[in-house]
Motif scaffolding. Structure first.
Motif, PDB file in Angstrom:
ATOM      1  N   GLN A   3       0.900  -1.213   0.051  1.00  0.00           N
ATOM      2  CA  GLN A   3      -0.003   0.129  -0.014  1.00  0.00           C
ATOM      3  C   GLN A   3       0.927   1.371  -0.070  1.00  0.00           C
ATOM      4  O   GLN A   3       0.547   2.242  -0.708  1.00  0.00           O
ATOM      5  CB  GLN A   3      -0.900   0.020   1.343  1.00  0.00           C
ATOM      6  CG  GLN A   3      -1.949  -1.160   1.123  1.00  0.00           C
ATOM      7  CD  GLN A   3      -2.748  -1.262   2.454  1.00  0.00           C
ATOM      8  OE1 GLN A   3      -2.196  -0.920   3.436  1.00  0.00           O
ATOM      9  NE2 GLN A   3      -4.163  -1.508   2.399  1.00  0.00           N
TER      10      GLN A   3
ATOM     11  N   SER B  79      -7.147  -3.257  -1.892  1.00  0.00           N
ATOM     12  CA  SER B  79      -6.311  -4.171  -1.517  1.00  0.00           C
ATOM     13  C   SER B  79      -7.068  -5.522  -1.150  1.00  0.00           C
ATOM     14  O   SER B  79      -8.124  -5.735  -0.645  1.00  0.00           O
ATOM     15  CB  SER B  79      -5.757  -3.682  -0.297  1.00  0.00           C
ATOM     16  OG  SER B  79      -6.666  -3.363   0.690  1.00  0.00           O
TER      17      SER B  79
ATOM     18  N   VAL C 114      -2.504  -5.370  -4.370  1.00  0.00           N
ATOM     19  CA  VAL C 114      -2.981  -3.755  -4.320  1.00  0.00           C
ATOM     20  C   VAL C 114      -3.034  -3.163  -5.524  1.00  0.00           C
ATOM     21  O   VAL C 114      -2.089  -3.409  -6.290  1.00  0.00           O
ATOM     22  CB  VAL C 114      -1.838  -3.048  -3.267  1.00  0.00           C
ATOM     23  CG1 VAL C 114      -2.151  -1.475  -3.428  1.00  0.00           C
ATOM     24  CG2 VAL C 114      -2.022  -3.644  -1.780  1.00  0.00           C
TER      25      VAL C 114
END
Length: 263
Positions: free
Chosen positions: A12, A124, A113
């Motif tokens: 992320q 995600s 992601v």
């Protein structure tokens, strides 16, 4: 925090930085060039790919990277990345491109992601733990092909391994097909319930397009297979992909077998 949570957090962080790079170049001129296979590449593609390799070397030096533009190392832990999917649109300042990153372990997509910097939507998934958009759980729809609400996506280009046009002509009698300009962005629409289907004939090094999609769509309740309905590895070239809400998958595969020959 277990390993999977740490991997997701890392992915992320990479995605958010990749989004910043994408936005930085988006409105600039002369950011693209053409590779030997006549596909387009931008400064954002190469900068993001290099950034990912740098971060993986620093954080997970025993892992490897399989990026669309650059690769690093060999490992059963492979970070598979498409830095900018929808590059042709992105280079023309049309905002449908996304960043995609998956951690593939022994060929299985385990962390996925995908980030759309233009809408600030971060998708995600961890295998076995559901799929999320900005922290909210998402799920596929349950529409049939012939449902008037059904929308589907196809990718096609000269030189693709499979000619899917006859298939699109048949299925197009049931569902409304569009070409969105980014296969990954279209697959997010399957995961979140706007589309029912995406058909992708890509093969050589196209695992970069589908690796994160595999875990996100399936954790949202959908199904992702090769173009003939089989499971496949995502740490090497793939044999096309069918991405669906699951409900229409078998019907699409049966139609495919009438038009395409396995290679």
């Amino acid at each position: 925090m277990n390993d999977y949570d740490s991997y997701l957090k890392f992915a992320q962080e990479i995605a958010i930085q990749a989004g910043k790079i994408m936005l930085n170049y988006f409105n600039k001129k002369d950011i693209s060039s053409y590779k030997g296979d006549k596909t387009i590449v931008t400064l954002a593609d190469t900068e993001i790919n290099s950034y990912l390799i740098k971060r993986v070397k620093e954080t997970y030096p025993t892992h490897s990277v399989d990026g669309e533009e650059e690769q690093f190392g060999e490992s059963k832990y492979v970070w598979v990345c498409d830095p900018v999917d929808g590059t042709a649109m992105y280079a023309r300042h049309i905002p449908v491109a996304v960043f995609s990153l998956a951690l593939v372990i022994d060929g299985i997509s385990t962390i996925g992601v995908i980030y759309d910097p233009f809408t600030n939507n971060l998708y995600s998934a961890i295998k076995g733990a559901g799929a999320y958009q900005n922290g909210e759980k998402i799920s596929v729809n349950n529409y049939d092909l012939e449902d008037m609400r059904s929308v589907s996506h196809y990718d096609m280009w000269p030189g693709a391994e499979y000619n899917i046009f006859p298939l699109i002509q048949e299925l197009g009698k049931k569902t409304y097909f569009i070409g969105l300009g980014s296969i990954i962005r279209a697959c997010l629409s399957v995961a979140s319930g706007e589309f029912i289907l995406a058909i992708f004939p890509g093969t050589k090094h196209k695992n970069c397009d589908i690796a994160a999609v595999k875990v996100i769509v399936e954790e949202a309740g959908g199904k992702v297979t090769d173009i003939f309905g089989n499971e496949q590895r995502y740490d090497k070239s793939i044999n096309g992909a069918i991405i669906s809400n699951g409900k229409v998958h078998d019907e699409v595969i049966n139609a495919i077998k009438k038009y395409l020959i396995k290679k």
